[in-house]
Design a protein around this motif. Sequence first.
Motif, mmCIF file in Angstrom:
data_model
loop_
_atom_site.group_PDB
_atom_site.id
_atom_site.type_symbol
_atom_site.label_atom_id
_atom_site.label_comp_id
_atom_site.label_asym_id
_atom_site.label_seq_id
_atom_site.Cartn_x
_atom_site.Cartn_y
_atom_site.Cartn_z
ATOM 1 N N UNK A 175 66.654 66.550 9.717
ATOM 2 C CA UNK A 175 67.055 65.873 8.487
ATOM 3 C C UNK A 175 68.335 65.072 8.703
ATOM 4 N N UNK A 176 68.420 63.933 8.030
ATOM 5 C CA UNK A 176 69.548 63.026 8.195
ATOM 6 C C UNK A 176 70.710 63.421 7.285
ATOM 7 N N UNK A 177 71.868 62.867 7.602
ATOM 8 C CA UNK A 177 73.085 63.293 6.918
ATOM 9 C C UNK A 177 73.167 62.933 5.459
ATOM 10 N N UNK A 178 72.440 61.898 5.010
ATOM 11 C CA UNK A 178 72.539 61.491 3.603
ATOM 12 C C UNK A 178 71.561 62.245 2.714
ATOM 13 N N UNK A 179 70.835 63.217 3.263
ATOM 14 C CA UNK A 179 69.943 64.072 2.476
ATOM 15 C C UNK A 179 70.678 65.365 2.121
ATOM 16 N N UNK A 225 50.574 67.432 5.099
ATOM 17 C CA UNK A 225 50.124 68.231 6.240
ATOM 18 C C UNK A 225 50.330 67.460 7.546
ATOM 19 N N UNK A 226 50.048 66.160 7.542
ATOM 20 C CA UNK A 226 50.275 65.353 8.743
ATOM 21 C C UNK A 226 51.749 65.353 9.131
ATOM 22 N N UNK A 227 52.634 65.231 8.134
ATOM 23 C CA UNK A 227 54.060 65.247 8.425
ATOM 24 C C UNK A 227 54.497 66.588 9.009
ATOM 25 N N UNK A 228 53.999 67.684 8.427
ATOM 26 C CA UNK A 228 54.342 69.009 8.933
ATOM 27 C C UNK A 228 53.869 69.170 10.370
ATOM 28 N N UNK A 229 52.702 68.645 10.679
ATOM 29 C CA UNK A 229 52.138 68.803 12.023
ATOM 30 C C UNK A 229 52.882 67.998 13.083
ATOM 31 N N UNK A 230 53.778 67.103 12.677
ATOM 32 C CA UNK A 230 54.632 66.441 13.666
ATOM 33 C C UNK A 230 55.461 67.471 14.424
ATOM 34 N N UNK A 231 55.834 68.545 13.740
ATOM 35 C CA UNK A 231 56.699 69.562 14.348
ATOM 36 C C UNK A 231 56.010 70.920 14.486
ATOM 37 N N UNK A 232 55.075 71.222 13.613
ATOM 38 C CA UNK A 232 54.476 72.555 13.572
ATOM 39 C C UNK A 232 53.059 72.487 14.115
ATOM 40 N N UNK A 273 59.051 69.309 0.067
ATOM 41 C CA UNK A 273 59.442 68.040 -0.557
ATOM 42 C C UNK A 273 60.398 67.268 0.338
ATOM 43 N N UNK A 274 61.339 67.983 0.957
ATOM 44 C CA UNK A 274 62.279 67.325 1.860
ATOM 45 C C UNK A 274 61.574 66.766 3.089
ATOM 46 N N UNK A 275 60.595 67.507 3.609
ATOM 47 C CA UNK A 275 59.836 67.007 4.763
ATOM 48 C C UNK A 275 59.099 65.728 4.378
ATOM 49 N N UNK A 276 58.480 65.723 3.207
ATOM 50 C CA UNK A 276 57.720 64.557 2.754
ATOM 51 C C UNK A 276 58.622 63.326 2.651
ATOM 52 N N UNK A 277 59.774 63.486 1.974
ATOM 53 C CA UNK A 277 60.660 62.344 1.785
ATOM 54 C C UNK A 277 61.419 61.991 3.062
ATOM 55 N N UNK A 278 61.547 62.940 3.978
ATOM 56 C CA UNK A 278 62.171 62.639 5.265
ATOM 57 C C UNK A 278 61.373 61.575 6.007
ATOM 58 N N UNK A 279 60.047 61.727 6.008
ATOM 59 C CA UNK A 279 59.203 60.765 6.715
ATOM 60 C C UNK A 279 58.916 59.522 5.874
ATOM 61 N N UNK A 280 58.764 59.709 4.570
ATOM 62 C CA UNK A 280 58.419 58.571 3.725
ATOM 63 C C UNK A 280 59.630 57.669 3.487
#
Length: 490
Positions: A175-179, A225-232, A273-280
């Motif tokens: 996660x980036x610093x502005x989140x 689910x696709x975003x989660x699978x980038x890492x998991x 939610x944070x994972x979703x907005x991290x990628x989006x």
Amino acid sequence: MDGHGKSDRPIVPRKPPNKGRGAPRLAEAVEERGLAKGNSVRHNRDRAQDRVALQNALDRIRQAAGQDRELRFTTLWHHVYDVRQLREAYYSMKKNASPGVDGQTWPQYGQELENNLQDLSDRLRRGAYRAKPVRRVYIPKADGRQRPLGLPTLEDKIVQRATAEVLNSIYETDFLGFSYGFRPGRSQHNALDALSVGITRRKVSWVLDADIRGFYDAVDHDWLVKFVEHRIADRRVVRHIKKWLNAGVMEDGNRIRMKEGTPQGSSVSPILANVYLHYVFDLWIQQWRQKHARGEMIVVRYADDIVVGFQYKSDAEQLLQEMRKRFRKFNLELHPDKTHLLEFGRFASENREKRGGGKPETFDFLGFTHICGKKRNGKFTVLRKTAKKKMRAKLKAVKTELRRRLHDPVPEVGTWLASVVRGHAHYYGVPRNSKAINQFRHLVTRMWFRSLRRRSQKTRLTWERMTRLIKRWIPNVRITHPYPEQRLYV
């Protein structure tokens, strides 16, 4: 980005791990949680040792995630069904939280805690665990509408919280610093301070106050689910996330299947939610700032609340147009009535005065109205005042509760009102907002006075006696937060 291959994934700039992970969270109340019935001091010491062991395991995951940002974790589920992890998740929950569809409460589960946790662990390990639908309730919003809230069953909360702990150890390195939203060691006031200092010190003349329409109800399950699978890569973790997403909600006795959205109120919803907005959003705007912005930019995001500052209006207009397209791709939409681009910053007053435009507009963020103001020495500063709609909503809630407690003992009502006033001042007690928090205290005492006078028509309460009650029960309020520059400097 298609959510599968590495070649399409945006390059994430390296940053050091967040500091102060184990430190107490700023501007957040610490809630004392007692032990379940039957627990001994010896068991408390054992739990302390378990916490150390669990933290060491999570630290190893964090270290591996930080060293290789392309690493996909294949074996994580055993950390979730570890009885020690489940026990910590149980004790971290609120004891008086409303139950889910099964009606089971925290104290009831704790009567046979070790047997229940061992049985839950066995079911998680065998794959026999089944997620239950969440119970949907509605809570009033400041604008008069109703916000849907999901109440999972107690066991679902336990497993979700244990899973969230494991996921946090991975994603905190990404996660980036502005989140700032729902992250360890970060709070609303950290986001507020970062925004204030950014507007004050950087060349910000325009502010985009963006609101995502119904974000938690619009999250696309397939994309998530696709975003989660980038890492998991652990199929059991992914499978259980799908179970929680597809469990649906119970409303008026009917089970409703959900094809999109993640229910607010579940323990795993904030990290997802944070994972979703991290990628989006986060990775995208980080690249946009580097490649397309002509002037300076600042970004602050707290969950789905986003504020972006610009040096040039042309950058703001271009970003807003491209942000709408970006969000549509992932089933999100900017609220047309709540997304505003306004002139705001050090030079806004001067520029608008030259054009005869009047005072700069204001915007609300995390319960505060942000105003272009000046210090005593005449230099620009960002004034933060309690948002009027938040004040009205809170006073309305206090008035309703006072009616319900009309005939309760005075000490009981006084204790409750003291907690309300103290909590309000603890959050809104920022520098130069003392007038607003004192006004809240005054209005609460006036409502209590009128409530007490309604209790009896024979004996009328005098203001002299009321003054004694106020002095006894209602605490004085004061500024509780430092200036933003001081906190960020520390």
